[in-house]
Design a protein around this motif. Structure first.
Motif, PDB file in Angstrom:
ATOM      1  N   ASN A  70      34.542  31.406  35.516  1.00  0.00           N
ATOM      2  CA  ASN A  70      35.436  31.395  36.522  1.00  0.00           C
ATOM      3  C   ASN A  70      37.303  31.276  36.455  1.00  0.00           C
ATOM      4  N   ARG A  71      37.706  31.490  35.497  1.00  0.00           N
ATOM      5  CA  ARG A  71      39.441  31.052  35.115  1.00  0.00           C
ATOM      6  C   ARG A  71      40.026  32.476  36.047  1.00  0.00           C
ATOM      7  N   ASP A  72      41.525  31.524  36.445  1.00  0.00           N
ATOM      8  CA  ASP A  72      42.281  32.691  37.267  1.00  0.00           C
ATOM      9  C   ASP A  72      43.511  33.115  35.781  1.00  0.00           C
ATOM     10  N   THR A  73      42.978  34.033  36.110  1.00  0.00           N
ATOM     11  CA  THR A  73      43.498  35.171  34.254  1.00  0.00           C
ATOM     12  C   THR A  73      44.564  36.432  35.564  1.00  0.00           C
ATOM     13  N   GLY A  74      45.503  36.301  34.608  1.00  0.00           N
ATOM     14  CA  GLY A  74      46.602  37.729  35.324  1.00  0.00           C
ATOM     15  C   GLY A  74      45.858  38.502  35.345  1.00  0.00           C
ATOM     16  N   GLU A  75      44.859  39.222  34.236  1.00  0.00           N
ATOM     17  CA  GLU A  75      43.862  40.497  34.749  1.00  0.00           C
ATOM     18  C   GLU A  75      42.948  41.185  35.835  1.00  0.00           C
ATOM     19  N   ARG A  76      42.671  39.402  35.789  1.00  0.00           N
ATOM     20  CA  ARG A  76      42.139  39.392  37.506  1.00  0.00           C
ATOM     21  C   ARG A  76      42.351  39.674  38.061  1.00  0.00           C
ATOM     22  N   ARG A  77      42.915  39.144  39.036  1.00  0.00           N
ATOM     23  CA  ARG A  77      43.517  38.708  39.563  1.00  0.00           C
ATOM     24  C   ARG A  77      44.984  40.376  39.721  1.00  0.00           C
ATOM     25  N   LEU A  78      45.354  40.852  39.015  1.00  0.00           N
ATOM     26  CA  LEU A  78      46.113  41.905  39.167  1.00  0.00           C
ATOM     27  C   LEU A  78      44.757  43.169  39.698  1.00  0.00           C
ATOM     28  N   LEU A  79      44.041  42.860  39.290  1.00  0.00           N
ATOM     29  CA  LEU A  79      42.799  44.307  38.934  1.00  0.00           C
ATOM     30  C   LEU A  79      41.932  44.122  41.307  1.00  0.00           C
ATOM     31  N   THR A  80      41.758  42.708  41.005  1.00  0.00           N
ATOM     32  CA  THR A  80      41.263  42.447  42.644  1.00  0.00           C
ATOM     33  C   THR A  80      42.315  42.286  43.593  1.00  0.00           C
ATOM     34  N   GLN A  81      43.330  42.588  43.669  1.00  0.00           N
ATOM     35  CA  GLN A  81      44.517  42.249  44.574  1.00  0.00           C
ATOM     36  C   GLN A  81      45.071  43.405  44.821  1.00  0.00           C
TER      37      GLN A  81
ATOM     38  N   THR B 121      33.274  38.547  37.084  1.00  0.00           N
ATOM     39  CA  THR B 121      32.833  37.227  35.841  1.00  0.00           C
ATOM     40  C   THR B 121      31.636  36.342  35.983  1.00  0.00           C
ATOM     41  N   MET B 122      30.570  36.505  35.063  1.00  0.00           N
ATOM     42  CA  MET B 122      29.242  36.648  34.825  1.00  0.00           C
ATOM     43  C   MET B 122      29.213  35.291  34.200  1.00  0.00           C
ATOM     44  N   GLY B 123      29.944  34.225  33.343  1.00  0.00           N
ATOM     45  CA  GLY B 123      29.721  33.577  32.151  1.00  0.00           C
ATOM     46  C   GLY B 123      29.877  32.373  33.137  1.00  0.00           C
ATOM     47  N   GLU B 124      30.451  31.493  32.029  1.00  0.00           N
ATOM     48  CA  GLU B 124      30.003  30.094  32.668  1.00  0.00           C
ATOM     49  C   GLU B 124      30.876  29.047  31.690  1.00  0.00           C
ATOM     50  N   GLY B 125      31.528  29.862  31.024  1.00  0.00           N
ATOM     51  CA  GLY B 125      32.824  29.126  30.063  1.00  0.00           C
ATOM     52  C   GLY B 125      32.790  29.026  28.783  1.00  0.00           C
ATOM     53  N   PHE B 126      33.331  29.476  27.656  1.00  0.00           N
ATOM     54  CA  PHE B 126      32.718  29.243  26.151  1.00  0.00           C
ATOM     55  C   PHE B 126      31.001  28.457  25.480  1.00  0.00           C
ATOM     56  N   THR B 127      31.097  28.653  24.254  1.00  0.00           N
ATOM     57  CA  THR B 127      29.440  27.950  24.924  1.00  0.00           C
ATOM     58  C   THR B 127      29.726  26.723  24.095  1.00  0.00           C
ATOM     59  N   TRP B 128      31.139  26.527  23.704  1.00  0.00           N
ATOM     60  CA  TRP B 128      31.019  24.622  23.199  1.00  0.00           C
ATOM     61  C   TRP B 128      31.841  24.174  24.723  1.00  0.00           C
ATOM     62  N   GLU B 129      31.837  24.467  25.893  1.00  0.00           N
ATOM     63  CA  GLU B 129      32.051  23.813  27.079  1.00  0.00           C
ATOM     64  C   GLU B 129      30.974  23.981  28.397  1.00  0.00           C
ATOM     65  N   THR B 130      30.468  24.992  28.196  1.00  0.00           N
ATOM     66  CA  THR B 130      28.768  24.407  28.725  1.00  0.00           C
ATOM     67  C   THR B 130      28.174  23.484  28.235  1.00  0.00           C
ATOM     68  N   GLN B 131      27.416  23.307  26.568  1.00  0.00           N
ATOM     69  CA  GLN B 131      26.430  23.109  25.971  1.00  0.00           C
ATOM     70  C   GLN B 131      25.503  23.208  26.365  1.00  0.00           C
ATOM     71  N   ASP B 132      24.679  24.069  26.268  1.00  0.00           N
ATOM     72  CA  ASP B 132      23.809  24.379  27.498  1.00  0.00           C
ATOM     73  C   ASP B 132      22.959  25.526  26.879  1.00  0.00           C
ATOM     74  N   LYS B 133      22.223  25.946  25.843  1.00  0.00           N
ATOM     75  CA  LYS B 133      21.576  27.311  25.745  1.00  0.00           C
ATOM     76  C   LYS B 133      21.358  27.700  26.715  1.00  0.00           C
ATOM     77  N   ASP B 134      20.171  27.534  27.468  1.00  0.00           N
ATOM     78  CA  ASP B 134      19.458  27.798  28.367  1.00  0.00           C
ATOM     79  C   ASP B 134      20.581  28.766  29.350  1.00  0.00           C
TER      80      ASP B 134
ATOM     81  N   PRO C  62      50.869  31.482  30.311  1.00  0.00           N
ATOM     82  CA  PRO C  62      50.008  32.440  31.195  1.00  0.00           C
ATOM     83  C   PRO C  62      50.881  34.333  31.270  1.00  0.00           C
ATOM     84  N   GLY C  63      50.363  35.142  30.880  1.00  0.00           N
ATOM     85  CA  GLY C  63      51.084  36.548  30.299  1.00  0.00           C
ATOM     86  C   GLY C  63      51.037  36.301  28.793  1.00  0.00           C
ATOM     87  N   ILE C  64      50.783  35.298  28.099  1.00  0.00           N
ATOM     88  CA  ILE C  64      50.004  35.836  26.573  1.00  0.00           C
ATOM     89  C   ILE C  64      48.537  36.177  26.883  1.00  0.00           C
TER      90      ILE C  64
END
Length: 204
Positions: free
Chosen positions: A72-83, A93-106, A200-202
């Motif tokens: 649920n990171r604030d990104t430029g594309e999300r901000r532009l489209l939702t606002q 945004t349905m994910g919880e971050g990249f797999t190495w961040e969650t470290q929880d397969k389930d 940001p922006g890139i």
């Protein structure tokens, strides 16, 4: 005199090319909702897909975005489209971050399934002319989702005129085979390898 001859030769060449292109275009009258895959190790898969979303919005075509993996990171594309385009683009945004961040397969599998459930709902709604499934290829790569199920849904249930874009590296061969348009981004250089962080922006 020589310059005039060059100009005339160029004009004659371009005239032949235009005539050939016009004939090719005349043979292509069909329209359909496309299955589009952006894959490969290079940067630009999601960026290109969001460019297509904005192009569709400019044509007043309702769109939807489902983000797999990314948190649920604030990104430029999300901000532009939702606002600025909430009436033309639904954003989930349905994910919880990249797999190495969650470290929880389930948890990763549960998030991917929730994202796929939302994606099917949005694709089935024929009011949505374009649906972006951002980073779904990552969920498929790790078998968080069943590639056979995804391909069967696209083949049997996607409305005829709905475009669906699926992004992420390592797209499954089955998905590439059934897609109408596949683009592979190739990595040539990336600033991250030179010690430069995402900016940001890139990157976001």
């Amino acid at each position: 005199m020589e310059n005039r001859n060059d100009s005339q030769q160029h004009a004659d060449k371009m005239k032949k090319i235009k005539s050939a292109r016009d004939r090719m275009n005349a043979d292509r009258q069909g329209e359909k909702g496309l299955i589009v895959v952006h894959t490969g190790p290079g940067k630009g898969k999601s960026s290109s897909a969001f460019g297509m979303v904005l192009r569709a919005i400019a044509h007043q075509m309702p769109c939807a975005v489902v983000q797999f993996i990314k948190g649920n990171r604030d990104t430029g594309e999300r901000r532009l489209l939702t606002q600025h385009f909430p009436d033309l683009c639904q954003f989930f945004t349905m994910g919880e971050g990249f797999t190495w961040e969650t470290q929880d397969k389930d948890r990763d599998i549960a998030a991917a399934r929730a994202g796929w459930d939302k994606a099917r709902e949005l694709i089935r709604d024929e009011r949505n002319r374009l649906v972006l499934l951002d980073e779904i290829n990552i969920a498929l790569r790790y078998d968080y989702l069943d590639i056979a199920e995804v391909c069967a849904f696209m083949r049997d249930e996607k409305p005829e005129m709905t475009h669906v874009i699926l992004t992420g590296r390592n797209a499954k061969p089955e998905l590439i085979e059934m897609a109408d348009l596949v683009t592979e981004m190739t990595l040539v250089k990336h600033p991250w390898r030179a010690g430069i962080k995402g900016q940001p922006g890139i990157e976001f």
